[in-house]
Design a protein around this motif. Structure first.
Motif, PDB file in Angstrom:
ATOM      1  N   ARG A  50      24.023  35.702  32.007  1.00  0.00           N
ATOM      2  CA  ARG A  50      23.059  35.111  32.949  1.00  0.00           C
ATOM      3  C   ARG A  50      23.666  34.966  34.339  1.00  0.00           C
ATOM      4  O   ARG A  50      22.984  35.122  35.349  1.00  0.00           O
ATOM      5  N   TYR A  51      24.963  34.662  34.398  1.00  0.00           N
ATOM      6  CA  TYR A  51      25.671  34.648  35.683  1.00  0.00           C
ATOM      7  C   TYR A  51      25.629  36.039  36.302  1.00  0.00           C
ATOM      8  O   TYR A  51      25.347  36.190  37.497  1.00  0.00           O
ATOM      9  N   ALA A  52      25.881  37.056  35.493  1.00  0.00           N
ATOM     10  CA  ALA A  52      25.822  38.440  35.988  1.00  0.00           C
ATOM     11  C   ALA A  52      24.420  38.775  36.482  1.00  0.00           C
ATOM     12  O   ALA A  52      24.272  39.469  37.504  1.00  0.00           O
ATOM     13  N   ASP A  53      23.387  38.287  35.801  1.00  0.00           N
ATOM     14  CA  ASP A  53      22.012  38.507  36.262  1.00  0.00           C
ATOM     15  C   ASP A  53      21.799  37.908  37.647  1.00  0.00           C
ATOM     16  O   ASP A  53      21.124  38.503  38.497  1.00  0.00           O
ATOM     17  N   ARG A  54      22.379  36.732  37.887  1.00  0.00           N
ATOM     18  CA  ARG A  54      22.271  36.115  39.216  1.00  0.00           C
ATOM     19  C   ARG A  54      22.967  36.976  40.264  1.00  0.00           C
ATOM     20  O   ARG A  54      22.461  37.133  41.380  1.00  0.00           O
ATOM     21  N   LEU A  55      24.122  37.521  39.908  1.00  0.00           N
ATOM     22  CA  LEU A  55      24.828  38.404  40.847  1.00  0.00           C
ATOM     23  C   LEU A  55      24.010  39.658  41.129  1.00  0.00           C
ATOM     24  O   LEU A  55      23.911  40.109  42.279  1.00  0.00           O
ATOM     25  N   LYS A  56      23.410  40.231  40.075  1.00  0.00           N
ATOM     26  CA  LYS A  56      22.578  41.428  40.239  1.00  0.00           C
ATOM     27  C   LYS A  56      21.422  41.168  41.187  1.00  0.00           C
ATOM     28  O   LYS A  56      21.040  42.037  41.976  1.00  0.00           O
ATOM     29  N   SER A  57      20.864  39.963  41.110  1.00  0.00           N
ATOM     30  CA  SER A  57      19.697  39.644  41.945  1.00  0.00           C
ATOM     31  C   SER A  57      20.053  39.551  43.421  1.00  0.00           C
ATOM     32  O   SER A  57      19.166  39.512  44.272  1.00  0.00           O
ATOM     33  N   MET A  58      21.332  39.553  43.747  1.00  0.00           N
ATOM     34  CA  MET A  58      21.750  39.529  45.150  1.00  0.00           C
ATOM     35  C   MET A  58      21.531  40.879  45.826  1.00  0.00           C
ATOM     36  O   MET A  58      21.636  40.977  47.039  1.00  0.00           O
ATOM     37  N   GLY A  59      21.260  41.898  45.024  1.00  0.00           N
ATOM     38  CA  GLY A  59      20.998  43.226  45.581  1.00  0.00           C
ATOM     39  C   GLY A  59      22.207  43.793  46.297  1.00  0.00           C
ATOM     40  O   GLY A  59      23.339  43.688  45.819  1.00  0.00           O
ATOM     41  N   ALA A  60      21.981  44.348  47.484  1.00  0.00           N
ATOM     42  CA  ALA A  60      23.036  45.029  48.235  1.00  0.00           C
ATOM     43  C   ALA A  60      24.128  44.081  48.727  1.00  0.00           C
ATOM     44  O   ALA A  60      25.203  44.529  49.132  1.00  0.00           O
ATOM     45  N   ALA A  61      23.883  42.780  48.686  1.00  0.00           N
ATOM     46  CA  ALA A  61      24.889  41.816  49.133  1.00  0.00           C
ATOM     47  C   ALA A  61      26.058  41.715  48.147  1.00  0.00           C
ATOM     48  O   ALA A  61      27.095  41.137  48.477  1.00  0.00           O
ATOM     49  N   ALA A  62      25.898  42.263  46.944  1.00  0.00           N
ATOM     50  CA  ALA A  62      26.965  42.269  45.942  1.00  0.00           C
ATOM     51  C   ALA A  62      27.141  43.693  45.425  1.00  0.00           C
ATOM     52  O   ALA A  62      26.178  44.439  45.303  1.00  0.00           O
ATOM     53  N   ASP A  63      28.381  44.049  45.144  1.00  0.00           N
ATOM     54  CA  ASP A  63      28.692  45.394  44.652  1.00  0.00           C
ATOM     55  C   ASP A  63      28.155  45.545  43.226  1.00  0.00           C
ATOM     56  O   ASP A  63      28.748  45.046  42.262  1.00  0.00           O
ATOM     57  N   GLN A  64      27.036  46.242  43.075  1.00  0.00           N
ATOM     58  CA  GLN A  64      26.355  46.374  41.782  1.00  0.00           C
ATOM     59  C   GLN A  64      27.189  47.159  40.762  1.00  0.00           C
ATOM     60  O   GLN A  64      27.108  46.890  39.570  1.00  0.00           O
ATOM     61  N   ARG A  65      27.982  48.093  41.242  1.00  0.00           N
ATOM     62  CA  ARG A  65      28.834  48.862  40.331  1.00  0.00           C
ATOM     63  C   ARG A  65      29.865  47.947  39.673  1.00  0.00           C
ATOM     64  O   ARG A  65      30.087  47.991  38.467  1.00  0.00           O
ATOM     65  N   ARG A  66      30.464  47.090  40.465  1.00  0.00           N
ATOM     66  CA  ARG A  66      31.462  46.164  39.921  1.00  0.00           C
ATOM     67  C   ARG A  66      30.814  45.152  38.973  1.00  0.00           C
ATOM     68  O   ARG A  66      31.405  44.750  37.974  1.00  0.00           O
ATOM     69  N   ILE A  67      29.596  44.744  39.290  1.00  0.00           N
ATOM     70  CA  ILE A  67      28.880  43.834  38.393  1.00  0.00           C
ATOM     71  C   ILE A  67      28.642  44.524  37.054  1.00  0.00           C
ATOM     72  O   ILE A  67      28.866  43.937  35.989  1.00  0.00           O
ATOM     73  N   ALA A  68      28.213  45.779  37.095  1.00  0.00           N
ATOM     74  CA  ALA A  68      27.969  46.535  35.861  1.00  0.00           C
ATOM     75  C   ALA A  68      29.257  46.679  35.049  1.00  0.00           C
ATOM     76  O   ALA A  68      29.240  46.537  33.811  1.00  0.00           O
ATOM     77  N   ILE A  69      30.367  46.947  35.722  1.00  0.00           N
ATOM     78  CA  ILE A  69      31.659  47.038  35.031  1.00  0.00           C
ATOM     79  C   ILE A  69      32.008  45.692  34.403  1.00  0.00           C
ATOM     80  O   ILE A  69      32.443  45.618  33.247  1.00  0.00           O
ATOM     81  N   GLY A  70      31.785  44.612  35.133  1.00  0.00           N
ATOM     82  CA  GLY A  70      32.059  43.268  34.617  1.00  0.00           C
ATOM     83  C   GLY A  70      31.231  42.952  33.388  1.00  0.00           C
ATOM     84  O   GLY A  70      31.734  42.378  32.415  1.00  0.00           O
ATOM     85  N   VAL A  71      29.954  43.333  33.417  1.00  0.00           N
ATOM     86  CA  VAL A  71      29.078  43.092  32.267  1.00  0.00           C
ATOM     87  C   VAL A  71      29.585  43.867  31.053  1.00  0.00           C
ATOM     88  O   VAL A  71      29.707  43.316  29.955  1.00  0.00           O
ATOM     89  N   THR A  72      29.900  45.130  31.254  1.00  0.00           N
ATOM     90  CA  THR A  72      30.405  45.948  30.145  1.00  0.00           C
ATOM     91  C   THR A  72      31.700  45.372  29.580  1.00  0.00           C
ATOM     92  O   THR A  72      31.861  45.252  28.365  1.00  0.00           O
ATOM     93  N   ASP A  73      32.609  44.990  30.460  1.00  0.00           N
ATOM     94  CA  ASP A  73      33.882  44.425  30.000  1.00  0.00           C
ATOM     95  C   ASP A  73      33.672  43.097  29.271  1.00  0.00           C
ATOM     96  O   ASP A  73      34.338  42.825  28.268  1.00  0.00           O
ATOM     97  N   ALA A  74      32.753  42.273  29.754  1.00  0.00           N
ATOM     98  CA  ALA A  74      32.462  40.996  29.085  1.00  0.00           C
ATOM     99  C   ALA A  74      31.885  41.251  27.698  1.00  0.00           C
ATOM    100  O   ALA A  74      32.290  40.611  26.715  1.00  0.00           O
ATOM    101  N   GLU A  75      30.943  42.184  27.593  1.00  0.00           N
ATOM    102  CA  GLU A  75      30.358  42.516  26.288  1.00  0.00           C
ATOM    103  C   GLU A  75      31.422  43.025  25.327  1.00  0.00           C
ATOM    104  O   GLU A  75      31.441  42.645  24.151  1.00  0.00           O
TER     105      GLU A  75
END
Length: 113
Positions: free
Chosen positions: A63-88
């Motif tokens: 859910r924290y990652a979802d909040r980061l994703k909702s920031m759009g271009a203000a956050a690096d979406q690729r790094r968020i996706a990597i973080g989600v995968t690594d967390a899973e």
């Protein structure tokens, strides 16, 4: 006495448990799992509880990652996706550490030759 079927889906892996014959109050409960190679045939209530606690932690992280994703271009979406995968992956290893402590290597039919 009753059977309870608990199901869950995590990273496209189906997690099923069947509980047979509830014990008397205060008595330890073991859950009979499916006969999946490499996994223990029964799971203690303590094991179930600690993995369920982990599932809640994992959901908070996602859910924290979802909040980061909702920031759009203000956050690096690729790094968020990597973080989600690594967390899973990390949480799945935690769950496997509890449910299959003997290791994940199994004998194959051709090993008997």
């Amino acid at each position: 006495m009753r059977d309870i079927l608990c199901c869950g889906l995590h990273n496209n892996h189906c997690l099923l448990m069947v509980v047979a014959n509830e014990p008397a109050r205060g008595q330890a409960m073991n859950h009979k799992g499916l006969p999946v190679a490499g996994y223990q045939p029964t799971q203690s209530q303590e094991s179930i509880d600690i993995v369920n606690e982990g599932k809640q932690l994992e959901e908070r992280v996602l859910r924290y990652a979802d909040r980061l994703k909702s920031m759009g271009a203000a956050a690096d979406q690729r790094r968020i996706a990597i973080g989600v995968t690594d967390a899973e992956k990390a949480f799945m290893q935690f769950y496997k550490a509890v449910f299959a402590p003997a290791g994940s290597r199994i004998p194959l039919p051709e090993d008997n030759n």
